[in-house]
Design a protein around this motif. Structure first.
Motif, PDB file in Angstrom:
ATOM      1  N   ILE A 277       0.863  -1.186   0.000  1.00  0.00           N
ATOM      2  CA  ILE A 277       0.000   0.000   0.000  1.00  0.00           C
ATOM      3  C   ILE A 277       0.896   1.231   0.000  1.00  0.00           C
ATOM      4  O   ILE A 277       1.619   1.482   0.965  1.00  0.00           O
ATOM      5  CB  ILE A 277      -0.947   0.021   1.209  1.00  0.00           C
ATOM      6  CG1 ILE A 277      -1.845  -1.219   1.207  1.00  0.00           C
ATOM      7  CG2 ILE A 277      -1.801   1.288   1.187  1.00  0.00           C
ATOM      8  CD1 ILE A 277      -2.788  -1.293   2.392  1.00  0.00           C
ATOM      9  N   GLN A 278       0.855   1.976  -1.081  1.00  0.00           N
ATOM     10  CA  GLN A 278       1.726   3.136  -1.251  1.00  0.00           C
ATOM     11  C   GLN A 278       0.911   4.427  -1.237  1.00  0.00           C
ATOM     12  O   GLN A 278      -0.169   4.498  -1.832  1.00  0.00           O
ATOM     13  CB  GLN A 278       2.470   3.054  -2.585  1.00  0.00           C
ATOM     14  CG  GLN A 278       3.350   1.835  -2.749  1.00  0.00           C
ATOM     15  CD  GLN A 278       3.976   1.776  -4.130  1.00  0.00           C
ATOM     16  OE1 GLN A 278       3.432   2.294  -5.098  1.00  0.00           O
ATOM     17  NE2 GLN A 278       5.139   1.137  -4.223  1.00  0.00           N
ATOM     18  N   THR A 279       1.451   5.433  -0.563  1.00  0.00           N
ATOM     19  CA  THR A 279       0.894   6.780  -0.623  1.00  0.00           C
ATOM     20  C   THR A 279       1.865   7.648  -1.401  1.00  0.00           C
ATOM     21  O   THR A 279       3.041   7.751  -1.037  1.00  0.00           O
ATOM     22  CB  THR A 279       0.674   7.359   0.781  1.00  0.00           C
ATOM     23  OG1 THR A 279      -0.227   6.510   1.507  1.00  0.00           O
ATOM     24  CG2 THR A 279       0.068   8.751   0.691  1.00  0.00           C
ATOM     25  N   LEU A 280       1.389   8.244  -2.484  1.00  0.00           N
ATOM     26  CA  LEU A 280       2.229   9.038  -3.370  1.00  0.00           C
ATOM     27  C   LEU A 280       1.939  10.523  -3.177  1.00  0.00           C
ATOM     28  O   LEU A 280       0.776  10.934  -3.119  1.00  0.00           O
ATOM     29  CB  LEU A 280       1.971   8.671  -4.834  1.00  0.00           C
ATOM     30  CG  LEU A 280       2.652   7.421  -5.409  1.00  0.00           C
ATOM     31  CD1 LEU A 280       2.288   6.171  -4.621  1.00  0.00           C
ATOM     32  CD2 LEU A 280       2.285   7.250  -6.876  1.00  0.00           C
TER      33      LEU A 280
ATOM     34  N   GLY B 176      -4.465  16.062  -8.796  1.00  0.00           N
ATOM     35  CA  GLY B 176      -4.288  16.341  -7.381  1.00  0.00           C
ATOM     36  C   GLY B 176      -2.867  16.186  -6.877  1.00  0.00           C
ATOM     37  O   GLY B 176      -1.920  16.005  -7.636  1.00  0.00           O
ATOM     38  N   THR B 177      -2.738  16.248  -5.553  1.00  0.00           N
ATOM     39  CA  THR B 177      -1.424  16.249  -4.914  1.00  0.00           C
ATOM     40  C   THR B 177      -1.127  14.960  -4.153  1.00  0.00           C
ATOM     41  O   THR B 177      -0.055  14.826  -3.568  1.00  0.00           O
ATOM     42  CB  THR B 177      -1.325  17.423  -3.925  1.00  0.00           C
ATOM     43  OG1 THR B 177      -2.374  17.306  -2.945  1.00  0.00           O
ATOM     44  CG2 THR B 177      -1.463  18.755  -4.649  1.00  0.00           C
ATOM     45  N   ARG B 178      -2.054  14.025  -4.157  1.00  0.00           N
ATOM     46  CA  ARG B 178      -1.853  12.798  -3.380  1.00  0.00           C
ATOM     47  C   ARG B 178      -2.605  11.653  -4.043  1.00  0.00           C
ATOM     48  O   ARG B 178      -3.690  11.850  -4.596  1.00  0.00           O
ATOM     49  CB  ARG B 178      -2.358  13.008  -1.948  1.00  0.00           C
ATOM     50  CG  ARG B 178      -2.046  11.874  -0.976  1.00  0.00           C
ATOM     51  CD  ARG B 178      -2.520  12.239   0.422  1.00  0.00           C
ATOM     52  NE  ARG B 178      -2.400  11.124   1.348  1.00  0.00           N
ATOM     53  CZ  ARG B 178      -3.296  10.817   2.276  1.00  0.00           C
ATOM     54  NH1 ARG B 178      -4.384  11.557   2.398  1.00  0.00           N
ATOM     55  NH2 ARG B 178      -3.114   9.799   3.088  1.00  0.00           N
ATOM     56  N   ALA B 179      -2.006  10.466  -3.987  1.00  0.00           N
ATOM     57  CA  ALA B 179      -2.655   9.277  -4.528  1.00  0.00           C
ATOM     58  C   ALA B 179      -2.300   8.086  -3.656  1.00  0.00           C
ATOM     59  O   ALA B 179      -1.267   8.073  -2.978  1.00  0.00           O
ATOM     60  CB  ALA B 179      -2.221   9.023  -5.972  1.00  0.00           C
ATOM     61  N   VAL B 180      -3.166   7.091  -3.674  1.00  0.00           N
ATOM     62  CA  VAL B 180      -2.921   5.839  -2.960  1.00  0.00           C
ATOM     63  C   VAL B 180      -2.925   4.710  -3.985  1.00  0.00           C
ATOM     64  O   VAL B 180      -3.805   4.645  -4.852  1.00  0.00           O
ATOM     65  CB  VAL B 180      -3.994   5.582  -1.885  1.00  0.00           C
ATOM     66  CG1 VAL B 180      -3.800   4.201  -1.257  1.00  0.00           C
ATOM     67  CG2 VAL B 180      -3.949   6.660  -0.811  1.00  0.00           C
TER      68      VAL B 180
END
Length: 306
Positions: A202-205, A214-218
């Motif tokens: 599980i990665q948070t980018l 946007g500025t964030r992705a999972v």
């Protein structure tokens, strides 16, 4: 030893939309990641038309939680009951029900939860109650917005994909897609600024925010299946929501590598007509193809070296 205390929450919303539309959006949990902000990904494990098992990933405050749920769908009563088989700590047990109640020109949708917390520590109970209420409210608010646009949902929710065939092992292709932090400089527009992986797979980018994605992705990885799913958070402009999937399918002649995009257009994008939607679709497709090209070169180059 005293019995563990059961805590309860309930939220509801009134929506000027048909009961069948509302029930349909609740019943099809596979579309929740695109439609409901807290929901990151849903895997349907079993379904016989009435009862189903789901593996779900969702935002829980500042955490990412995952659990398995059993659901019983009652279309006649427009009710969906659920029970978590394997709740995420500190939740010890969780049950609940979605229900749709027609009331004249509107329908009342109610979402109820009953849960227990391991040890019943006040801080854990407060956290669980807050997250449950916040996520329930976010889901109901999104449900209301979507249902009021039900006649246009087919135009607002769009899916498209690209596929390339690669003569290289699937493992090498997946390795490139998974290690996004190591993508080359000419993928700078797509490459994340940072990748955090507190839980394996599980990665948070963190993204640069130069586009509507946007500025964030999972991202959630399924290495044995050759799949990598993602959801972008805090989308903007024409993009109301964005999820997608990289998938790798082996063939005797090589592997097919696909990138699938699921987008939910904002009202502004829809008002801009087909041109606005086409521009957004072209941008996302171009970015996906660019990554596919690099994955192909990486895998084929590694094969030549070997």
């Amino acid at each position: 030893m005293p019995d563990t205390r059961v805590h309860r929450t309930a939220c509801e919303v009134s929506v000027p939309a048909p009961a069948g539309v509302l029930y349909g959006l609740i019943a099809d949990a596979t579309v929740w990641p695109l439609f409901f902000p807290p929901c990151l990904h849903v895997e349907q494990l079993d379904f016989d038309g009435t009862r189903e098992r789901l593996r779900m990933w969702a935002l829980a405050g500042d955490r990412i939680s995952s659990w398995v749920s059993r659901r019983h769908l009652d279309i006649g009563q427009r009710r969906v009951r659920f029970r978590q088989e394997l709740p995420a700590r500190p939740i010890e047990s969780m049950t609940g029900v979605w229900s749709v109640h027609p009331a004249g020109d509107v329908c009342r949708v109610r979402l109820e939860h009953a849960f227990t917390v391991t040890g019943d520590a006040p801080a854990d109970v407060a956290w669980a109650a807050r997250v449950t209420r916040d996520n329930s409210r976010a889901q109901l608010d999104s449900l209301a917005r979507l249902a009021q646009r039900w006649t246009r949902l087919d135009d607002l929710a769009v899916t498209f994909e690209d596929t390339v065939r690669v003569k290289a092992p699937a493992e090498l292709v997946f390795d490139f897609l998974y290690r996004a932090a190591d993508w080359p400089e000419d993928l700078a527009y797509t490459r994340p600024l940072a990748v955090r992986e507190d839980t394996p797979g599980i990665q948070t980018l963190t993204l640069d925010g130069r586009s509507a994605t946007g500025t964030r992705a999972v991202r959630i990885a399924f290495p044995s299946a050759g799949r990598l799913v993602h959801k972008h958070l805090h989308t903007s402009g024409p993009l109301a929501a964005y999820t997608g999937e990289w998938s790798i399918e082996s063939h005797p002649a090589g592997v097919d590598v696909s990138v699938r995009h699921h987008i939910l257009l904002s009202d502004d994008a829809a008002a801009g007509g087909q041109d606005a939607a086409r521009r957004l679709r072209d941008e996302l497709a171009r970015t996906g193809r660019h990554v596919l090209e690099h994955a192909t070169r990486h895998a084929c180059g590694a094969v030549r070296v070997l």
